[in-house]
Design a protein around this motif. Structure first.
Motif, PDB file in Angstrom:
ATOM      1  N   ARG A 251       5.000   0.682 -10.967  1.00 47.99           N
ATOM      2  CA  ARG A 251       3.993   0.533  -9.415  1.00 47.99           C
ATOM      3  C   ARG A 251       4.014  -0.626  -9.076  1.00 47.99           C
ATOM      4  O   ARG A 251       3.816  -1.606  -9.974  1.00 47.99           O
ATOM      5  CB  ARG A 251       2.996   1.415  -9.607  1.00 47.99           C
ATOM      6  CG  ARG A 251       3.008   2.896 -10.024  1.00 47.99           C
ATOM      7  CD  ARG A 251       1.722   3.568  -9.971  1.00 47.99           C
ATOM      8  NE  ARG A 251       0.887   3.650  -8.897  1.00 47.99           N
ATOM      9  CZ  ARG A 251      -0.302   3.736  -8.935  1.00 47.99           C
ATOM     10  NH1 ARG A 251      -0.856   4.362 -10.205  1.00 47.99           N
ATOM     11  NH2 ARG A 251      -1.042   3.667  -8.031  1.00 47.99           N
ATOM     12  N   LYS A 252       4.013  -0.919  -7.668  1.00 48.20           N
ATOM     13  CA  LYS A 252       3.982  -2.244  -7.357  1.00 48.20           C
ATOM     14  C   LYS A 252       2.534  -2.949  -7.588  1.00 48.20           C
ATOM     15  O   LYS A 252       2.449  -4.192  -7.856  1.00 48.20           O
ATOM     16  CB  LYS A 252       3.743  -2.429  -5.803  1.00 48.20           C
ATOM     17  CG  LYS A 252       2.592  -1.685  -4.773  1.00 48.20           C
ATOM     18  CD  LYS A 252       2.840  -1.698  -3.623  1.00 48.20           C
ATOM     19  CE  LYS A 252       1.939  -1.269  -2.636  1.00 48.20           C
ATOM     20  NZ  LYS A 252       1.866   0.175  -2.796  1.00 48.20           N
ATOM     21  N   GLU A 253       1.439  -2.134  -8.124  1.00 48.03           N
ATOM     22  CA  GLU A 253      -0.025  -2.603  -8.503  1.00 48.03           C
ATOM     23  C   GLU A 253       0.188  -3.258  -9.973  1.00 48.03           C
ATOM     24  O   GLU A 253      -0.384  -3.788 -10.315  1.00 48.03           O
ATOM     25  CB  GLU A 253      -0.731  -1.598  -8.510  1.00 48.03           C
ATOM     26  CG  GLU A 253      -1.159  -1.131  -7.086  1.00 48.03           C
ATOM     27  CD  GLU A 253      -0.408  -0.139  -6.544  1.00 48.03           C
ATOM     28  OE1 GLU A 253      -0.406   0.255  -5.257  1.00 48.03           O
ATOM     29  OE2 GLU A 253       0.600   0.261  -7.161  1.00 48.03           O
ATOM     30  N   ARG A 254       1.429  -2.757 -10.605  1.00 48.63           N
ATOM     31  CA  ARG A 254       1.822  -3.204 -11.983  1.00 48.63           C
ATOM     32  C   ARG A 254       2.856  -4.062 -12.068  1.00 48.63           C
ATOM     33  O   ARG A 254       3.655  -4.014 -13.010  1.00 48.63           O
ATOM     34  CB  ARG A 254       1.646  -1.943 -13.158  1.00 48.63           C
ATOM     35  CG  ARG A 254       0.420  -1.128 -12.974  1.00 48.63           C
ATOM     36  CD  ARG A 254       0.349  -0.162 -13.948  1.00 48.63           C
ATOM     37  NE  ARG A 254      -0.886   0.512 -13.991  1.00 48.63           N
ATOM     38  CZ  ARG A 254      -1.231   1.468 -15.047  1.00 48.63           C
ATOM     39  NH1 ARG A 254      -0.284   1.863 -15.919  1.00 48.63           N
ATOM     40  NH2 ARG A 254      -2.517   2.066 -15.142  1.00 48.63           N
ATOM     41  N   TRP A 255       3.157  -4.713 -11.153  1.00 54.46           N
ATOM     42  CA  TRP A 255       4.663  -5.427 -10.810  1.00 54.46           C
ATOM     43  C   TRP A 255       4.794  -6.294 -12.114  1.00 54.46           C
ATOM     44  O   TRP A 255       3.750  -6.958 -12.589  1.00 54.46           O
ATOM     45  CB  TRP A 255       4.422  -6.151  -9.528  1.00 54.46           C
ATOM     46  CG  TRP A 255       5.691  -7.026  -9.548  1.00 54.46           C
ATOM     47  CD1 TRP A 255       7.023  -6.581  -8.952  1.00 54.46           C
ATOM     48  CD2 TRP A 255       5.592  -8.463  -9.780  1.00 54.46           C
ATOM     49  NE1 TRP A 255       7.809  -7.854  -9.047  1.00 54.46           N
ATOM     50  CE2 TRP A 255       7.100  -8.817  -9.427  1.00 54.46           C
ATOM     51  CE3 TRP A 255       5.001  -9.346 -10.331  1.00 54.46           C
ATOM     52  CZ2 TRP A 255       7.515 -10.267  -9.567  1.00 54.46           C
ATOM     53  CZ3 TRP A 255       5.272 -10.623 -10.611  1.00 54.46           C
ATOM     54  CH2 TRP A 255       6.734 -11.078 -10.301  1.00 54.46           C
ATOM     55  N   ALA A 256       5.959  -6.442 -12.569  1.00 52.05           N
ATOM     56  CA  ALA A 256       6.402  -7.414 -13.491  1.00 52.05           C
ATOM     57  C   ALA A 256       7.737  -7.998 -13.153  1.00 52.05           C
ATOM     58  O   ALA A 256       8.653  -7.008 -12.581  1.00 52.05           O
ATOM     59  CB  ALA A 256       6.708  -6.839 -14.829  1.00 52.05           C
ATOM     60  N   SER A 257       8.083  -8.971 -13.463  1.00 51.00           N
ATOM     61  CA  SER A 257       9.400  -9.734 -12.551  1.00 51.00           C
ATOM     62  C   SER A 257      10.522  -9.016 -13.396  1.00 51.00           C
ATOM     63  O   SER A 257      11.672  -9.185 -12.576  1.00 51.00           O
ATOM     64  CB  SER A 257       9.347 -11.249 -12.967  1.00 51.00           C
ATOM     65  OG  SER A 257       8.998 -11.612 -14.459  1.00 51.00           O
ATOM     66  N   ASP A 258      10.546  -8.422 -14.583  1.00 51.80           N
ATOM     67  CA  ASP A 258      11.808  -7.853 -14.920  1.00 51.80           C
ATOM     68  C   ASP A 258      11.995  -6.647 -14.732  1.00 51.80           C
ATOM     69  O   ASP A 258      12.802  -5.924 -15.361  1.00 51.80           O
ATOM     70  CB  ASP A 258      11.725  -8.355 -16.536  1.00 51.80           C
ATOM     71  CG  ASP A 258      10.417  -7.588 -17.352  1.00 51.80           C
ATOM     72  OD1 ASP A 258       9.661  -7.332 -16.536  1.00 51.80           O
ATOM     73  OD2 ASP A 258      10.504  -7.571 -18.586  1.00 51.80           O
ATOM     74  N   SER A 259      10.861  -5.880 -13.742  1.00 52.50           N
ATOM     75  CA  SER A 259      11.222  -4.550 -13.585  1.00 52.50           C
ATOM     76  C   SER A 259      11.277  -4.459 -12.156  1.00 52.50           C
ATOM     77  O   SER A 259      10.880  -5.087 -11.242  1.00 52.50           O
ATOM     78  CB  SER A 259       9.979  -3.944 -13.945  1.00 52.50           C
ATOM     79  OG  SER A 259       9.808  -3.913 -15.378  1.00 52.50           O
ATOM     80  N   MET A 260      11.803  -3.049 -11.873  1.00 52.65           N
ATOM     81  CA  MET A 260      11.921  -2.587 -10.409  1.00 52.65           C
ATOM     82  C   MET A 260      10.689  -2.331  -9.927  1.00 52.65           C
ATOM     83  O   MET A 260       9.790  -1.989 -10.937  1.00 52.65           O
ATOM     84  CB  MET A 260      13.010  -1.537 -10.143  1.00 52.65           C
ATOM     85  CG  MET A 260      14.355  -2.002 -10.494  1.00 52.65           C
ATOM     86  SD  MET A 260      15.711  -0.975  -9.903  1.00 52.65           S
ATOM     87  CE  MET A 260      15.408   0.488 -10.728  1.00 52.65           C
ATOM     88  N   VAL A 261      10.426  -1.972  -8.654  1.00 57.90           N
ATOM     89  CA  VAL A 261       9.315  -1.502  -8.302  1.00 57.90           C
ATOM     90  C   VAL A 261       9.417  -0.001  -7.702  1.00 57.90           C
ATOM     91  O   VAL A 261      10.562   0.397  -7.127  1.00 57.90           O
ATOM     92  CB  VAL A 261       8.797  -2.172  -6.937  1.00 57.90           C
ATOM     93  CG1 VAL A 261       7.696  -1.368  -6.406  1.00 57.90           C
ATOM     94  CG2 VAL A 261       8.197  -3.536  -7.328  1.00 57.90           C
ATOM     95  N   LYS A 262       9.030   1.129  -8.301  1.00 59.82           N
ATOM     96  CA  LYS A 262       8.922   2.428  -8.015  1.00 59.82           C
ATOM     97  C   LYS A 262       9.066   2.630  -6.431  1.00 59.82           C
ATOM     98  O   LYS A 262       7.925   2.375  -5.778  1.00 59.82           O
ATOM     99  CB  LYS A 262       7.681   3.033  -8.576  1.00 59.82           C
ATOM    100  CG  LYS A 262       7.977   3.266 -10.267  1.00 59.82           C
ATOM    101  CD  LYS A 262       7.041   4.313 -10.676  1.00 59.82           C
ATOM    102  CE  LYS A 262       7.028   4.291 -12.205  1.00 59.82           C
ATOM    103  NZ  LYS A 262       6.297   5.556 -12.876  1.00 59.82           N
ATOM    104  N   SER A 263       9.843   3.288  -5.826  1.00 62.01           N
ATOM    105  CA  SER A 263       9.896   3.672  -4.607  1.00 62.01           C
ATOM    106  C   SER A 263      10.537   2.445  -3.824  1.00 62.01           C
ATOM    107  O   SER A 263      10.590   2.980  -2.630  1.00 62.01           O
ATOM    108  CB  SER A 263       8.839   4.298  -4.045  1.00 62.01           C
ATOM    109  OG  SER A 263       8.368   5.638  -4.829  1.00 62.01           O
TER     110      SER A 263
END
Length: 309
Positions: A251-263
């Motif tokens: 989720r964007k609130e738990r953003w991490a640079s190595d992950s996509m953002v849900k939705s």
């Protein structure tokens, strides 16, 4: 494997971490492009849907290798042309100036067409009037067209048929139509772009299966049109024997640079679209990717210098 995403809305603020005017996380466009590269995406057409977006698409194309721009006015944005300070003539004149000044990165006129599902943004008469204006741009510049059609009751096909001699070729992107609509587009010598929105239902899958590989192109239409668990195509993903695995998404609130953002769809997920298309047509992903690459290069990149080979 080499893939060109023909429809990436990279000018959308969400790719800079901004959602509905608020900064939710760091600008991560660089990471998004890196994930795309790792997935085999060597080129992207950055969609221009308005005068402002077209200028931004050109700027991105100058900043990042492998990006190219389209220049045009999306049907839901056509009311902007009438509201322009100099009127519609000045608006479309400015689009022509953008094209003429940036022929090394601009590869298509569009996104343009008709969208009767969203007439609250621009009425039918406005859309029709300004769709025809963009055939003028294509004819004057010699560029192919990046086209949009939604629920037009035959108006789209009728107008394209009337103007078909004015442009060299093009693609109807994010196709969600019937088998008969696909047949008409193929008869007009157009290509058909497929993304996650094109693969929602069993009927969508059946129609897509009838489109010859030599007339297909592939896209994400990101940040929209991801393949969701509720889509008919998701079952094919679950049974696919693919060498690519989607990165983790948070989720964007738990953003991490190595992950996509849900939705928030990304160009790297074009591998999922490729996987579904390969299964529908009974060919390997490598073979299909090579053919789709050649289709796109022939239509959109013949007139520009690039290093995608």
């Amino acid at each position: 494997m080499k893939i060109i995403d023909i429809g990436a809305n990279l000018t959308d603020p969400v790719f800079r971490g901004r959602y509905r005017g608020k900064q939710a996380h760091a600008d991560d466009l660089a990471q998004i492009l890196a994930r795309a590269c790792a997935a085999g995406v060597v080129g992207m057409m950055v969609t221009g849907g308005s005068l402002k977006e077209s200028a931004a698409a050109i700027q991105l194309s100058r900043e990042h290798a492998g990006l190219f721009a389209t220049v045009g006015c999306h049907p839901t944005r056509t009311s902007e042309a009438d509201a322009h300070s100099g009127g519609a003539d000045a608006y479309f004149g400015a689009l022509r100036e953008l094209i003429d000044a940036n022929r090394d990165v601009v590869v298509a006129v569009g996104e343009c067409g008709l969208d009767y599902d969203r007439l609250h943004f621009a009425g039918k008469d406005v859309q029709l009037r300004h769709f025809e204006r963009q055939f003028e741009l294509a004819e004057a510049t010699g560029l192919p067209m990046f086209l949009h059609s939604r629920n037009t009751g035959g108006d789209f096909e009728r107008i394209v048929r009337a103007h078909r001699g004015r442009f060299s070729g093009g693609v109807v992107h994010s196709f969600t139509g019937t088998a008969d609509e696909a047949r008409q587009l193929l008869e007009l010598g157009l290509y058909i772009g497929i993304n996650g929105c094109s693969l929602k239902t069993a009927e969508n899958l059946a129609v897509t299966r009838t489109i010859p590989i030599e007339r297909l192109m592939i896209e994400t239409d990101c940040p929209y049109c991801e393949i969701r668990r509720t889509h008919a195509s998701h079952a094919l993903l679950e049974q696919a024997d693919s060498a690519w695995t989607a990165p983790d998404a948070k989720r964007k609130e738990r953003w991490a640079s190595d992950s996509m953002v849900k939705s928030r769809n990304e160009p790297c997920t074009i591998r999922q679209v490729l996987s579904v298309l390969a299964q529908l047509h009974g060919v390997g992903e490598e073979e299909l990717a090579a053919r789709l690459f050649e289709n796109t290069r022939a239509v959109f990149l013949a007139g520009v210098k690039h290093e995608l080979d």
